[in-house]
Design a protein around this motif. Structure first.
Motif, PDB file in Angstrom:
ATOM      1  N   GLN A 243      15.271  10.920 -31.286  1.00 52.97           N
ATOM      2  CA  GLN A 243      14.903  10.030 -32.395  1.00 52.97           C
ATOM      3  C   GLN A 243      14.652   8.615 -31.865  1.00 52.97           C
ATOM      4  OE1 GLN A 243      18.029  10.750 -35.382  1.00 52.97           O
ATOM      5  NE2 GLN A 243      16.306  11.445 -36.636  1.00 52.97           N
ATOM      6  N   GLY A 244      13.592   7.992 -32.387  1.00 47.43           N
ATOM      7  CA  GLY A 244      13.168   6.701 -31.850  1.00 47.43           C
ATOM      8  C   GLY A 244      13.792   5.511 -32.577  1.00 47.43           C
ATOM      9  N   PHE A 245      14.071   4.480 -31.804  1.00 50.12           N
ATOM     10  CA  PHE A 245      14.600   3.223 -32.339  1.00 50.12           C
ATOM     11  C   PHE A 245      13.740   2.099 -31.778  1.00 50.12           C
ATOM     12  CE2 PHE A 245      17.910   6.357 -32.164  1.00 50.12           C
ATOM     13  CZ  PHE A 245      18.588   6.223 -33.375  1.00 50.12           C
ATOM     14  N   LEU A 246      13.215   1.279 -32.676  1.00 51.71           N
ATOM     15  CA  LEU A 246      12.302   0.221 -32.244  1.00 51.71           C
ATOM     16  C   LEU A 246      12.985  -1.137 -32.375  1.00 51.71           C
ATOM     17  CD1 LEU A 246       8.564  -0.070 -33.317  1.00 51.71           C
ATOM     18  CD2 LEU A 246       9.971  -2.055 -32.913  1.00 51.71           C
TER      19      LEU A 246
ATOM     20  N   ASN B  43       4.739   9.600 -21.771  1.00 50.50           N
ATOM     21  CA  ASN B  43       3.773  10.203 -22.683  1.00 50.50           C
ATOM     22  C   ASN B  43       4.477  11.140 -23.653  1.00 50.50           C
ATOM     23  OD1 ASN B  43       1.589  11.313 -23.910  1.00 50.50           O
ATOM     24  ND2 ASN B  43       0.592  12.035 -22.042  1.00 50.50           N
ATOM     25  N   ILE B  44       5.204  10.568 -24.615  1.00 45.09           N
ATOM     26  CA  ILE B  44       5.828  11.380 -25.659  1.00 45.09           C
ATOM     27  C   ILE B  44       5.654  10.686 -27.012  1.00 45.09           C
ATOM     28  CG2 ILE B  44       7.602  12.523 -24.260  1.00 45.09           C
ATOM     29  CD1 ILE B  44       9.620  10.496 -25.449  1.00 45.09           C
ATOM     30  N   SER B  45       5.889  11.449 -28.077  1.00 48.90           N
ATOM     31  CA  SER B  45       5.862  10.915 -29.439  1.00 48.90           C
ATOM     32  C   SER B  45       7.163  11.322 -30.116  1.00 48.90           C
ATOM     33  CB  SER B  45       4.674  11.497 -30.216  1.00 48.90           C
ATOM     34  OG  SER B  45       3.466  11.158 -29.557  1.00 48.90           O
ATOM     35  N   VAL B  46       7.789  10.374 -30.780  1.00 51.10           N
ATOM     36  CA  VAL B  46       9.075  10.669 -31.444  1.00 51.10           C
ATOM     37  C   VAL B  46       9.073  10.107 -32.869  1.00 51.10           C
ATOM     38  CG1 VAL B  46      10.404  10.647 -29.274  1.00 51.10           C
ATOM     39  CG2 VAL B  46      10.181   8.539 -30.610  1.00 51.10           C
ATOM     40  N   PRO B  47       9.808  10.763 -33.773  1.00 49.56           N
ATOM     41  CA  PRO B  47       9.951  10.173 -35.113  1.00 49.56           C
ATOM     42  C   PRO B  47      10.795   8.909 -35.028  1.00 49.56           C
ATOM     43  CG  PRO B  47      11.337  12.128 -34.880  1.00 49.56           C
ATOM     44  CD  PRO B  47      10.526  12.038 -33.621  1.00 49.56           C
ATOM     45  N   LEU B  48      10.377   7.885 -35.752  1.00 52.07           N
ATOM     46  CA  LEU B  48      11.102   6.607 -35.707  1.00 52.07           C
ATOM     47  C   LEU B  48      12.221   6.618 -36.751  1.00 52.07           C
ATOM     48  CD1 LEU B  48      10.792   3.949 -34.075  1.00 52.07           C
ATOM     49  CD2 LEU B  48       9.704   2.983 -36.085  1.00 52.07           C
ATOM     50  N   LYS B  49      13.423   6.399 -36.272  1.00 54.86           N
ATOM     51  CA  LYS B  49      14.600   6.440 -37.141  1.00 54.86           C
ATOM     52  C   LYS B  49      14.853   5.061 -37.762  1.00 54.86           C
ATOM     53  CE  LYS B  49      18.580   8.264 -38.495  1.00 54.86           C
ATOM     54  NZ  LYS B  49      18.567   9.198 -39.611  1.00 54.86           N
ATOM     55  N   GLY B  50      14.614   4.022 -36.971  1.00 56.79           N
ATOM     56  CA  GLY B  50      14.871   2.678 -37.481  1.00 56.79           C
ATOM     57  C   GLY B  50      14.077   1.633 -36.730  1.00 56.79           C
ATOM     58  N   LEU B  51      13.860   0.518 -37.429  1.00 56.22           N
ATOM     59  CA  LEU B  51      13.153  -0.617 -36.826  1.00 56.22           C
ATOM     60  C   LEU B  51      14.071  -1.828 -36.956  1.00 56.22           C
ATOM     61  CD1 LEU B  51       9.437  -1.547 -37.538  1.00 56.22           C
ATOM     62  CD2 LEU B  51      11.189  -3.275 -37.214  1.00 56.22           C
ATOM     63  N   CYS B  52      14.324  -2.493 -35.854  1.00 56.44           N
ATOM     64  CA  CYS B  52      15.347  -3.534 -35.836  1.00 56.44           C
ATOM     65  C   CYS B  52      14.802  -4.838 -35.271  1.00 56.44           C
ATOM     66  CB  CYS B  52      16.509  -3.032 -34.979  1.00 56.44           C
ATOM     67  SG  CYS B  52      17.895  -4.154 -34.933  1.00 56.44           S
TER      68      CYS B  52
ATOM     69  N   ALA C 106      24.593  -2.247 -27.453  1.00 54.31           N
ATOM     70  CA  ALA C 106      23.870  -0.995 -27.650  1.00 54.31           C
ATOM     71  C   ALA C 106      24.657  -0.065 -28.576  1.00 54.31           C
ATOM     72  CB  ALA C 106      23.626  -0.314 -26.308  1.00 54.31           C
ATOM     73  N   ILE C 107      25.974  -0.040 -28.394  1.00 52.39           N
ATOM     74  CA  ILE C 107      26.817   0.842 -29.219  1.00 52.39           C
ATOM     75  C   ILE C 107      26.778   0.372 -30.677  1.00 52.39           C
ATOM     76  CG2 ILE C 107      29.198   1.646 -29.582  1.00 52.39           C
ATOM     77  CD1 ILE C 107      29.498   1.235 -26.438  1.00 52.39           C
ATOM     78  N   THR C 108      26.884  -0.944 -30.885  1.00 57.27           N
ATOM     79  CA  THR C 108      26.829  -1.505 -32.240  1.00 57.27           C
ATOM     80  C   THR C 108      25.491  -1.152 -32.903  1.00 57.27           C
ATOM     81  OG1 THR C 108      28.228  -3.358 -31.608  1.00 57.27           O
ATOM     82  CG2 THR C 108      26.882  -3.665 -33.582  1.00 57.27           C
ATOM     83  N   ALA C 109      24.398  -1.343 -32.149  1.00 53.71           N
ATOM     84  CA  ALA C 109      23.067  -1.085 -32.731  1.00 53.71           C
ATOM     85  C   ALA C 109      22.907   0.390 -33.067  1.00 53.71           C
ATOM     86  CB  ALA C 109      21.990  -1.531 -31.742  1.00 53.71           C
ATOM     87  N   PHE C 110      23.291   1.255 -32.144  1.00 57.56           N
ATOM     88  CA  PHE C 110      23.122   2.701 -32.379  1.00 57.56           C
ATOM     89  C   PHE C 110      23.946   3.153 -33.581  1.00 57.56           C
ATOM     90  CE2 PHE C 110      24.393   7.171 -31.499  1.00 57.56           C
ATOM     91  CZ  PHE C 110      23.131   7.754 -31.606  1.00 57.56           C
ATOM     92  N   ASN C 111      25.211   2.732 -33.629  1.00 56.64           N
ATOM     93  CA  ASN C 111      26.075   3.144 -34.745  1.00 56.64           C
ATOM     94  C   ASN C 111      25.531   2.644 -36.074  1.00 56.64           C
ATOM     95  OD1 ASN C 111      27.829   4.588 -33.156  1.00 56.64           O
ATOM     96  ND2 ASN C 111      29.240   2.879 -32.842  1.00 56.64           N
ATOM     97  N   GLY C 112      24.933   1.461 -36.062  1.00 52.67           N
ATOM     98  CA  GLY C 112      24.374   0.899 -37.296  1.00 52.67           C
ATOM     99  C   GLY C 112      23.111   1.607 -37.761  1.00 52.67           C
ATOM    100  N   MET C 113      22.364   2.173 -36.816  1.00 49.30           N
ATOM    101  CA  MET C 113      21.051   2.732 -37.149  1.00 49.30           C
ATOM    102  C   MET C 113      20.999   4.254 -37.185  1.00 49.30           C
ATOM    103  SD  MET C 113      18.845   0.206 -34.698  1.00 49.30           S
ATOM    104  CE  MET C 113      17.181   0.568 -35.248  1.00 49.30           C
ATOM    105  N   LYS C 114      21.999   4.929 -36.630  1.00 50.30           N
ATOM    106  CA  LYS C 114      21.870   6.379 -36.478  1.00 50.30           C
ATOM    107  C   LYS C 114      21.932   7.108 -37.819  1.00 50.30           C
ATOM    108  CE  LYS C 114      26.749   7.308 -35.671  1.00 50.30           C
ATOM    109  NZ  LYS C 114      27.817   7.639 -34.745  1.00 50.30           N
ATOM    110  N   GLY C 115      22.499   6.437 -38.847  1.00 52.22           N
ATOM    111  CA  GLY C 115      22.500   6.993 -40.202  1.00 52.22           C
ATOM    112  C   GLY C 115      23.574   8.037 -40.433  1.00 52.22           C
TER     113      GLY C 115
END
Lengths: 244, 86
Positions: free
Chosen positions: A103-106, A163-172, A235-244
């Motif tokens: 899952q992508g995080f921008l 060269n990959i495509s991923v669904p975007l989970k969050g934009l920060c 990184a841990i704070t951001a991931f935990n906040g965005m992973k849903g």
């Protein structure tokens, strides 16, 4: 003239260039399929890019670098693709995209804020679970209720991406702080930054499509604002906040 | 005068936003309140400051001199960022 086909956001583009460098640059994205769009650059495009980069260096207070024609041609090619992209429900966006568990995080911010530094922390924390999609200028396809982030050859000065495509989970939106914290923000809060960071076509019709796509981008993905330092905890704070 | 070709008025669902295309040197975004949004809407067609004031008098419950001052101020701001074509 050098000619070959490459895939950008799932669309095959024929590139006809004066110099060979752009083809080496895009090699990982080569396609054997017939193109749906063709890009041809000439000396005027290179002069235009030289003028743009000169103006941008001045505007941002950077020392001006005299770029080679072949490098400026690489920029011209991507500009032409970015001008066309809204026809494919796709935007060029300035930011760093990393995927964790597919899952992508921008992360987006003005140049020099620390987007790349932050996604480097993610790679340190998540190791093999993390894949860099694009560290600088990903393409985002905004359609059918979701956003897909695509790797492209144009992935920043450290060439981080694939060269990959991923669904975007969050934009920060990333800002610097002494401590780490993340909050959800509204479309209205995010809008000025989204508009700053999206590629703005010169053609008013394409610009209008871009604005409609930015509206959908804000609707289809979760939006956040991160305050962060340069410790792994960021990184841990951001991931935990965005992973849903 | 009207809004330049290198700017596009767009609603984000609440406010009227004025956004520049890639050809403009201005790379920000103008977010407007109701009266500024109304002025921008008027400027999508060729018009004059007087015509905008007349249109505003019908729309807003405010004295003419206040509206005149608003129009002058907004138009001057838009002109400063290159968003007005004479």
């Amino acid at each position: 003239m050098f000619t070959n086909n490459y895939t950008f956001a799932g669309h095959v583009v024929e590139i006809n260039s004066i110099f060979s460098e752009v083809h080496q640059y895009c090699a990982e994205y080569r396609s054997q399929k017939p193109p749906v769009f063709s890009v041809t650059t000439d000396q005027n495009d290179i002069s235009y890019e030289r003028e743009r980069s000169y103006k941008e260096d001045i505007a941002e207070g950077r020392p001006h670098i005299e770029y080679s024609d072949s490098y400026l041609e690489e920029l011209a090619v991507y500009r032409k693709i970015a001008e066309k992209a809204p026809d494919w429900d796709t935007l060029l966006f300035h930011g760093s995209v990393i995927a964790v568990d597919g899952q992508g995080f921008l992360f987006t911010a003005k140049s020099g804020t620390g987007k790349s530094t932050h996604t480097r922390l993610w790679r340190e924390v998540f190791g093999e679970r993390a894949v860099m999609v694009n560290d600088d200028k990903p393409l985002l396809t905004v359609a059918d209720g979701s956003v897909i982030a695509h790797g492209t050859p144009y992935n920043g000065k450290h060439s981080l991406g694939c060269n990959i495509s991923v669904p975007l989970k969050g934009l920060c939106i990333l800002t610097r702080g002494a401590d780490n914290s993340i909050v959800s923000i509204s479309k209205q809060d995010a809008y000025p930054m989204l508009i700053q960071q999206v590629y703005r076509p010169s053609d008013p019709v394409q610009m209008h499509k871009t604005l409609l796509l930015v509206d959908k981008l804000a609707e289809f993905t979760s939006l956040y604002k991160l305050k962060c330092n340069m410790e792994k905890d960021a990184a841990i704070t951001a991931f935990n906040g965005m992973k849903g | 005068m009207k809004i330049s070709n290198s700017f596009i008025a767009h609603s984000d669902g609440k406010d009227t936003l004025l956004v520049s295309t890639g050809t403009s040197d201005f790379s920000g975004l103008v977010r407007s309140n109701a009266s500024a949004g109304f002025i921008i809407k008027c400027l999508e067609k060729d018009t004059t400051e007087n015509e905008i004031v007349e249109a505003m008098i019908k729309e807003f419950d405010a004295p003419r001199e206040i509206l005149e001052r608003d129009v002058k101020k907004i138009v001057a701001q838009l002109r400063k960022i290159g968003a007005i074509e004479e």
